[in-house]
Design a protein around this motif. Structure first.
Motif, short mmCIF file in Angstrom:
data_model
loop_
_atom_site.label_atom_id
_atom_site.label_comp_id
_atom_site.label_asym_id
_atom_site.label_seq_id
_atom_site.Cartn_x
_atom_site.Cartn_y
_atom_site.Cartn_z
N VAL A 82 -21.43 46.30 -17.04
CA VAL A 82 -21.63 44.94 -16.55
C VAL A 82 -21.62 44.97 -15.04
CG1 VAL A 82 -20.66 42.60 -16.47
CG2 VAL A 82 -20.50 43.94 -18.58
N LEU A 83 -22.65 44.37 -14.47
CA LEU A 83 -22.71 44.18 -13.02
C LEU A 83 -22.13 42.80 -12.76
CD1 LEU A 83 -26.36 45.52 -12.58
CD2 LEU A 83 -24.23 46.79 -12.29
N ARG A 84 -20.94 42.76 -12.20
CA ARG A 84 -20.22 41.49 -12.06
C ARG A 84 -20.81 40.63 -10.95
NH1 ARG A 84 -14.51 42.24 -10.99
NH2 ARG A 84 -15.25 43.77 -9.49
N GLU A 85 -21.10 39.37 -11.32
CA GLU A 85 -21.58 38.35 -10.39
C GLU A 85 -22.68 38.86 -9.47
OE1 GLU A 85 -18.39 36.30 -8.43
OE2 GLU A 85 -17.42 35.81 -10.32
N ASN A 86 -23.58 39.66 -9.99
CA ASN A 86 -24.64 40.24 -9.15
C ASN A 86 -25.91 39.40 -9.11
OD1 ASN A 86 -25.51 40.94 -11.86
ND2 ASN A 86 -26.98 42.27 -10.85
N TYR A 87 -26.05 38.42 -10.00
CA TYR A 87 -27.31 37.71 -10.14
C TYR A 87 -27.17 36.25 -9.72
CZ TYR A 87 -31.64 36.23 -12.47
OH TYR A 87 -32.89 35.73 -12.75
N PRO A 88 -27.67 35.91 -8.53
CA PRO A 88 -27.64 34.50 -8.13
C PRO A 88 -28.69 33.72 -8.93
CG PRO A 88 -28.65 35.83 -6.40
CD PRO A 88 -28.24 36.76 -7.49
N HIS A 89 -28.23 32.69 -9.60
CA HIS A 89 -29.15 31.91 -10.45
C HIS A 89 -28.81 30.44 -10.36
CE1 HIS A 89 -31.92 31.07 -13.66
NE2 HIS A 89 -30.96 30.52 -14.39
N ARG A 90 -29.69 29.71 -9.70
CA ARG A 90 -29.59 28.25 -9.61
C ARG A 90 -28.21 27.77 -9.18
NH1 ARG A 90 -33.53 26.45 -14.63
NH2 ARG A 90 -35.39 27.36 -13.69
N GLY A 91 -27.73 28.34 -8.09
CA GLY A 91 -26.51 27.86 -7.47
C GLY A 91 -25.22 28.52 -7.92
N SER A 92 -25.29 29.44 -8.86
CA SER A 92 -24.07 30.16 -9.25
C SER A 92 -24.43 31.64 -9.40
CB SER A 92 -23.49 29.59 -10.54
OG SER A 92 -24.38 29.79 -11.61
N ARG A 93 -23.41 32.44 -9.61
CA ARG A 93 -23.62 33.88 -9.78
C ARG A 93 -23.27 34.26 -11.20
NH1 ARG A 93 -25.08 35.89 -5.23
NH2 ARG A 93 -24.82 38.07 -5.72
N ALA A 94 -24.13 35.05 -11.82
CA ALA A 94 -23.94 35.45 -13.21
C ALA A 94 -23.70 36.95 -13.30
CB ALA A 94 -25.17 35.07 -14.03
N ASP A 95 -22.91 37.34 -14.31
CA ASP A 95 -22.76 38.75 -14.64
C ASP A 95 -24.02 39.21 -15.37
OD1 ASP A 95 -20.19 38.52 -13.69
OD2 ASP A 95 -19.22 38.71 -15.66
N THR A 96 -24.38 40.46 -15.15
CA THR A 96 -25.54 41.05 -15.82
C THR A 96 -25.09 42.25 -16.63
OG1 THR A 96 -27.03 40.38 -14.03
CG2 THR A 96 -27.77 42.17 -15.46
N GLU A 97 -25.47 42.26 -17.91
CA GLU A 97 -25.23 43.43 -18.74
C GLU A 97 -26.39 44.39 -18.55
OE1 GLU A 97 -24.07 43.00 -22.78
OE2 GLU A 97 -22.59 41.44 -22.30
N LEU A 98 -26.07 45.68 -18.42
CA LEU A 98 -27.09 46.73 -18.29
C LEU A 98 -27.12 47.52 -19.58
CD1 LEU A 98 -29.12 48.39 -16.68
CD2 LEU A 98 -27.19 49.68 -15.73
N TRP A 99 -28.30 47.56 -20.19
CA TRP A 99 -28.55 48.30 -21.42
C TRP A 99 -29.67 49.29 -21.14
CZ3 TRP A 99 -26.42 47.04 -26.38
CH2 TRP A 99 -25.54 45.96 -26.37
N ALA A 100 -29.75 50.36 -21.91
CA ALA A 100 -30.84 51.32 -21.73
C ALA A 100 -31.03 52.13 -23.00
CB ALA A 100 -30.56 52.25 -20.55
N VAL A 101 -32.25 52.66 -23.13
CA VAL A 101 -32.56 53.62 -24.18
C VAL A 101 -33.28 54.78 -23.51
CG1 VAL A 101 -34.79 52.55 -24.84
CG2 VAL A 101 -33.52 53.95 -26.51
N LEU A 102 -32.93 56.00 -23.93
CA LEU A 102 -33.56 57.20 -23.40
C LEU A 102 -34.65 57.66 -24.37
CD1 LEU A 102 -30.35 59.12 -22.26
CD2 LEU A 102 -31.77 57.52 -20.95
N ALA A 103 -35.64 58.33 -23.84
CA ALA A 103 -36.78 58.76 -24.65
C ALA A 103 -36.36 59.51 -25.92
CB ALA A 103 -37.74 59.58 -23.81
N PRO A 104 -35.43 60.49 -25.84
CA PRO A 104 -35.03 61.18 -27.07
C PRO A 104 -34.41 60.24 -28.11
CG PRO A 104 -34.31 62.42 -25.16
CD PRO A 104 -34.81 61.09 -24.66
N GLU A 105 -33.65 59.26 -27.65
CA GLU A 105 -33.05 58.28 -28.57
C GLU A 105 -34.13 57.42 -29.21
OE1 GLU A 105 -28.98 57.71 -25.88
OE2 GLU A 105 -30.67 56.32 -25.61
#
Length: 187
Positions: free
Chosen positions: A155-178
């Motif tokens: 989780v990237l804490r309060e990294n995303y400014p959105h319409r006057g507030s800051r939101a946490d962003t979850e980071l997800w990923a998939v790798l090619a072998p997966e």
């Protein structure tokens, strides 16, 4: 132009291009509040010029191989889309994203469309890592990441400014072998 069927229900995935700005704006207007709950896309397409400019920026990304954008049409109507917000072929990394208007929610369109573009990125472009970033409050987007077999990396804490507030962003990923292993298992 090509169209890729997203199942037997008539939904299609197609490139979304600058000449479709009017249709894109109409779509944004139908879903502006819903789409804008977690992402700023509706704020970039508020009139015909800004809609055309937004789509033109992705045409430039496609021309430079740094991003792509595709629309989802259901019954001939543009109802959403998927994209590679960023794409670095040399590094083997891309960030996928999506949006959808309320009338199309709950039909599996985003998951089906993302499977098409992620498979293309991995198999055709040699992308090793596909990332997905979602507001920690955007449960439908997080559910898509799970259905795509992605791993929550943090989780990237309060990294995303959105319409006057800051939101946490979850980071997800998939790798090619997966991705390939999950595809083989599903076959």
């Amino acid at each position: 132009m090509f169209a890729i069927p997203l199942g037997d229900d008539g939904a299609e995935l197609r490139p979304l291009e600058p000449w479709q700005a009017e249709e894109f704006l109409t779509h944004m207007d139908r879903g502006r509040d819903f789409i804008g709950q977690h992402i700023v896309l509706p704020d970039y397409a508020t009139d015909l010029d800004s809609a055309r400019s937004f789509l033109s920026s992705y045409a430039e990304k496609a021309a430079t191989d740094t991003g792509r954008i595709y629309g989802i049409w259901d019954g001939g109507t543009l109802v959403g889309g998927v994209l590679f917000r960023t794409m670095d072929v040399a590094a083997g990394r891309a960030e996928a994203g999506c949006w959808l208007e309320p009338s199309a929610a709950g039909k599996g369109l985003i998951t089906r469309a993302c499977r098409v573009i992620i498979d293309w990125a991995v198999e055709e472009r040699g992308i090793h890592r596909v990332e997905w970033r979602a507001s920690a409050k955007n449960e439908p987007s997080i559910a898509v990441a799970r259905r795509l077999g992605m791993t929550r990396e943090g989780v990237l804490r309060e990294n995303y400014p959105h319409r006057g507030s800051r939101a946490d962003t979850e980071l997800w990923a998939v790798l090619a072998p997966e991705w390939r292993a999950a595809k083989a298992e599903a076959s």
